[in-house]
Motif scaffolding. Structure first.
Motif, PDB file in Angstrom:
ATOM      1  N   LEU A  15      10.564 -28.958  54.090  1.00 37.23           N
ATOM      2  CA  LEU A  15      10.523 -30.645  53.890  1.00 37.23           C
ATOM      3  C   LEU A  15       9.127 -30.384  53.764  1.00 37.23           C
ATOM      4  CD1 LEU A  15      13.559 -31.732  56.038  1.00 37.23           C
ATOM      5  CD2 LEU A  15      13.158 -31.514  53.049  1.00 37.23           C
ATOM      6  N   LEU A  16       8.235 -29.771  53.636  1.00 41.63           N
ATOM      7  CA  LEU A  16       6.697 -30.077  53.675  1.00 41.63           C
ATOM      8  C   LEU A  16       6.286 -30.660  52.168  1.00 41.63           C
ATOM      9  CD1 LEU A  16       4.426 -30.082  55.424  1.00 41.63           C
ATOM     10  CD2 LEU A  16       3.106 -27.291  54.278  1.00 41.63           C
ATOM     11  N   TRP A 266      13.717 -49.411  62.445  1.00 41.14           N
ATOM     12  CA  TRP A 266      14.564 -47.806  62.327  1.00 41.14           C
ATOM     13  C   TRP A 266      13.503 -47.168  62.720  1.00 41.14           C
ATOM     14  CZ3 TRP A 266      12.711 -43.654  59.176  1.00 41.14           C
ATOM     15  CH2 TRP A 266      13.739 -42.420  59.216  1.00 41.14           C
ATOM     16  N   ALA A 267      12.430 -47.045  62.969  1.00 37.40           N
ATOM     17  CA  ALA A 267      11.467 -45.824  63.365  1.00 37.40           C
ATOM     18  C   ALA A 267      12.019 -45.590  64.897  1.00 37.40           C
ATOM     19  CB  ALA A 267      10.196 -46.186  63.173  1.00 37.40           C
ATOM     20  N   LEU A 268      11.767 -46.795  65.570  1.00 38.95           N
ATOM     21  CA  LEU A 268      11.562 -46.497  66.917  1.00 38.95           C
ATOM     22  C   LEU A 268      13.707 -46.492  67.942  1.00 38.95           C
ATOM     23  CD1 LEU A 268      10.481 -50.468  67.735  1.00 38.95           C
ATOM     24  CD2 LEU A 268       9.613 -48.252  67.994  1.00 38.95           C
ATOM     25  N   LYS A 269      14.128 -45.935  66.584  1.00 35.73           N
ATOM     26  CA  LYS A 269      15.824 -45.343  66.988  1.00 35.73           C
ATOM     27  C   LYS A 269      15.649 -44.121  66.795  1.00 35.73           C
ATOM     28  CE  LYS A 269      18.141 -47.733  64.722  1.00 35.73           C
ATOM     29  NZ  LYS A 269      19.311 -48.300  63.755  1.00 35.73           N
ATOM     30  N   GLY A 270      14.700 -43.099  67.941  1.00 37.07           N
ATOM     31  CA  GLY A 270      14.587 -42.129  67.336  1.00 37.07           C
ATOM     32  C   GLY A 270      13.466 -41.236  66.865  1.00 37.07           C
ATOM     33  N   GLY A 271      12.488 -42.156  66.932  1.00 31.97           N
ATOM     34  CA  GLY A 271      11.062 -41.846  66.216  1.00 31.97           C
ATOM     35  C   GLY A 271      10.218 -41.630  67.505  1.00 31.97           C
ATOM     36  N   THR A 483      20.081 -44.150  62.791  1.00 31.10           N
ATOM     37  CA  THR A 483      18.225 -43.557  63.526  1.00 31.10           C
ATOM     38  C   THR A 483      17.883 -42.856  62.606  1.00 31.10           C
ATOM     39  OG1 THR A 483      19.709 -41.325  64.867  1.00 31.10           O
ATOM     40  CG2 THR A 483      20.309 -44.594  65.710  1.00 31.10           C
ATOM     41  N   ALA A 484      16.684 -43.214  63.629  1.00 27.01           N
ATOM     42  CA  ALA A 484      16.173 -41.754  62.655  1.00 27.01           C
ATOM     43  C   ALA A 484      16.126 -40.299  62.790  1.00 27.01           C
ATOM     44  CB  ALA A 484      14.669 -42.318  62.602  1.00 27.01           C
ATOM     45  N   THR A 485      17.062 -39.834  64.412  1.00 31.12           N
ATOM     46  CA  THR A 485      17.154 -38.711  64.882  1.00 31.12           C
ATOM     47  C   THR A 485      17.518 -37.815  62.902  1.00 31.12           C
ATOM     48  OG1 THR A 485      17.967 -39.814  66.737  1.00 31.12           O
ATOM     49  CG2 THR A 485      18.406 -37.490  66.542  1.00 31.12           C
ATOM     50  N   HIS A 486      17.306 -36.510  63.955  1.00 28.06           N
ATOM     51  CA  HIS A 486      17.690 -35.520  62.271  1.00 28.06           C
ATOM     52  C   HIS A 486      18.962 -35.485  62.336  1.00 28.06           C
ATOM     53  CE1 HIS A 486      18.083 -31.913  60.727  1.00 28.06           C
ATOM     54  NE2 HIS A 486      16.514 -31.208  60.745  1.00 28.06           N
ATOM     55  N   PRO A 487      19.131 -35.341  61.403  1.00 26.71           N
ATOM     56  CA  PRO A 487      20.642 -35.795  60.392  1.00 26.71           C
ATOM     57  C   PRO A 487      22.168 -34.358  61.061  1.00 26.71           C
ATOM     58  CG  PRO A 487      19.502 -35.940  58.936  1.00 26.71           C
ATOM     59  CD  PRO A 487      18.914 -35.711  59.765  1.00 26.71           C
ATOM     60  N   PRO A 560      14.858 -34.607  57.424  1.00 22.77           N
ATOM     61  CA  PRO A 560      14.371 -35.473  55.817  1.00 22.77           C
ATOM     62  C   PRO A 560      14.112 -37.415  55.871  1.00 22.77           C
ATOM     63  CG  PRO A 560      16.964 -34.861  56.990  1.00 22.77           C
ATOM     64  CD  PRO A 560      16.294 -34.429  57.011  1.00 22.77           C
ATOM     65  N   ASN A 561      14.110 -37.106  57.573  1.00 21.72           N
ATOM     66  CA  ASN A 561      13.244 -38.648  57.735  1.00 21.72           C
ATOM     67  C   ASN A 561      11.874 -38.431  58.056  1.00 21.72           C
ATOM     68  OD1 ASN A 561      16.211 -39.417  58.291  1.00 21.72           O
ATOM     69  ND2 ASN A 561      16.789 -39.141  60.321  1.00 21.72           N
TER      70      ASN A 561
END
Length: 598
Positions: A15-16, A266-271, A483-487, A560-561
């Motif tokens: 995803l770079l 949203w960023a605070l939920k897993g970022g 959340t921002a966690t990897h799906p 992708p997040n």
């Protein structure tokens, strides 16, 4: 290395280009070459500057000193508490992990603000920004990557902000009209999970999705997208976040939620909050408490490589058919000498029902003489309200817990006995990978077993079934997806963990690092991990439990997040005040966080 003894992914395309596109779209960044100042260098704050900060925070500014380097009485007390995580957490100069080989050592900051409220945090943030200081934040201090530890820095220490407040009907600030109230708990930034569980479950009769290790900080686990023993039922800890109070790089105290500054929320939920600001309070959804919690254990040995492979295949089949549902969590350990160790937990089942669920697996073993049952199946259930009730365990199962042994310690401070080995450990190596559910299919199970056996020949492999959400209910999946966690976590049936560690290596504690042993431990971890990579060459992983030297970490942690996270970082912290190892935007900085590289 056992993550805990008891009670306790899919592939992605590169995803770079997306990351680069997101970075370019967020506007110009500060020029490379920006440096932070160190003690003794030009620009380091003078005495009058520090005095001014001290007055602003009510005198709660000090120079942190390790108790292992104190006077004889102080050092003696510290040595007596070396395996007490609550004592370690009460020391601003210490972290729960004492280092990671080839990466970092636990060393104190130059100054610490022992914050009592969000105003103290804001004062520290403003001071660090004005004086170009390296800023770090510590709550529980459990980071394996040393993100709450940096020499020559200013530390914001939130340990004293540990208030816990229950709500029968909480509505987020500024919520859209018609938003339904819901049961919740507000938790200060310095609270540990034992604080939350004691209030919510033992006294409140409800459940909050948190961590398995009771001395872990609530904030770090939630914002890292963390897991607990029962995440298969309730989703990730981040999925329960309703609202957060956070101090951003401009010194503003913001209350964020789905309706107020939703991108930061949203960023605070897993970022990982350490990249975006200092969370001072968070409010989490609570859930109806199951009738029971409990655990199941057994240990079995195979007599040959062939029977060992067959055992792993059967264990994966049993996992698919019986364990991938909301009732089960924790781990299956494929160890040395061809041994399988089971340390699973359950919720919402009776003791008899839990034991019966394992009946077919035990019968399969009993019908084959090539397997020796080293520890027979044991199942134990208890009323769910007592799961974190220290007095209950003191009366009925004292062998399962350890305690804060200081005379003035709160009675509710307990931890699972198996977690005590993690206190102060020095990590030699660590690696993890989310295991996609497709590996459990008939067509792939043999290959998965082959990779696990090959890896376990170098280092034990633990499958933490609660750290993958395949089999979770629809509501838990939906909340975790937001959340921002990897799906990849949504389809993973487990997180595979491989690690090796030595004892505490704090300066002055008497512990030393055996360099040869550490190198060999790190090499064995990598040899084992490479066997899994033959199966999963680009497996995503969990940001809080992984290799310090993780390759392609932006993709591995967030996939992708990441572009959206990077955009939020550029918006709320354009100068890069908040830098943590392999955190969002950290690619712009040197490894120590002192010099901007681009």
């Amino acid at each position: 290395m056992k993550r805990r003894d008891c009670l306790k992914a899919g592939l992605t395309l590169p995803l770079l280009p997306l990351v680069q596109k997101a970075a370019a779209a967020t506007g110009p960044r500060p020029a490379a070459g920006l440096t932070r100042v160190r003690p003794g260098a030009a620009g380091w704050p003078g005495t009058s500057d520090w005095d001014q900060l001290s007055r602003a925070v009510g005198g709660r500014l000090s120079v942190p000193v390790s108790p292992f380097l104190g006077d004889a009485a102080t050092r003696s007390e510290a040595l007596a508490q070396l395996r007490n995580p609550f004592f370690i957490g009460d020391q601003p100069a210490l972290t729960q992990t004492s280092g990671y080989h080839g990466a970092w050592l636990s060393r104190p900051s130059a100054r610490v603000v022992s914050a009592a409220n969000s105003a103290d945090v804001a004062a520290a943030v403003n001071f660090a920004r004005r004086h170009r200081l390296r800023l770090v934040v510590k709550g529980g201090g459990h980071s394996y990557h040393g993100t709450s530890c940096a020499p020559d820095s200013l530390l914001v220490w939130t340990r004293a902000m540990n208030q816990v407040e229950l709500h029968d009907a909480f509505v987020a600030q500024g919520a859209a009209a018609g938003t339904a109230a819901q049961p919740a708990v507000s938790v200060g930034a310095g609270a540990m999970w034992i604080d939350a569980y004691n209030a919510v479950t033992t006294h409140g009769g409800r459940y909050v999705q948190g961590g398995g290790c009771t001395s872990v900080g609530v904030t770090g686990l939630v914002t890292g997208g963390g897991f607990g023993s029962f995440s298969k039922a309730f989703g990730t800890a981040a999925a329960s976040l309703i609202e957060a109070e956070v101090v951003t790089a401009d010194g503003r105290v913001r209350v964020v939620n789905a309706d107020q500054e939703p991108d930061l929320f949203w960023a605070l939920k897993g970022g990982c909050a350490g990249s975006f600001g200092v969370v001072t309070r968070m409010t989490l959804r609570t859930h109806a408490l199951p009738d029971t919690f409990g655990g199941v254990s057994l240990k079995v040995r195979a007599d040959s490589d062939e029977s060992w492979h067959a055992l792993v295949v059967e264990t994966l089949r049993f996992c698919r058919d019986t364990l991938c549902n909301p009732h089960w969590g924790e781990q299956l350990r494929f160890g040395d000498e061809r041994t399988l160790g089971v340390s699973m937990v359950f919720q919402g089942l009776s003791q008899d029902a839990a034991a019966a669920a394992w009946g077919p697996f035990v019968a399969w073993l009993a019908a084959r003489p090539q397997y020796t049952l080293l520890d027979p199946l044991q199942a134990l259930a208890l009323p769910a309200r007592h799961m974190w009730d220290a007095d209950f365990f003191r009366r009925h199962a004292p062998h399962l817990i350890a305690e804060d042994t200081r005379p003035d310690a709160p009675r509710m401070r307990m931890l699972w006995k198996g977690d005590q080995s993690q206190v102060g450990w020095y990590l030699h190596g660590y690696a993890s990978a989310w295991m996609p559910s497709g590996l459990l299919d008939d067509a792939q199970r043999e290959a998965a077993a082959t990779a696990i056996c090959a890896a376990a020949a170098h280092m034990p492999v633990e499958l933490h079934c609660n750290k993958g959400l395949f089999g979770a209910p629809a509501d838990a999946l939906a909340a975790s997806r937001a959340t921002a966690t990897h799906p990849a976590v949504l389809d993973a049936f487990a997180l595979a963990l491989i690690g090796n560690a030595g004892g505490p290596a704090y300066a002055g504690s008497g512990g030393t690092v055996d360099e040869a042993d550490a190198r060999e431990g790190a090499a064995r971890v990598q040899r084992a991990y490479q066997q899994l990579r033959t199966l999963l060459p680009a497996a995503p992983t969990y940001v809080s439990e992984c290799d310090y030297f993780q390759r392609d970490w932006q993709q591995s942690f967030w996939g992708p997040n990441y572009p959206r996270l990077l955009a939020a970082k550029r918006r709320y912290d354009p100068e890069g005040l908040f830098v943590i190892h392999h955190g969002v935007g950290s690619e712009d900085w040197s490894a120590d966080g002192f010099e901007r590289r681009r």
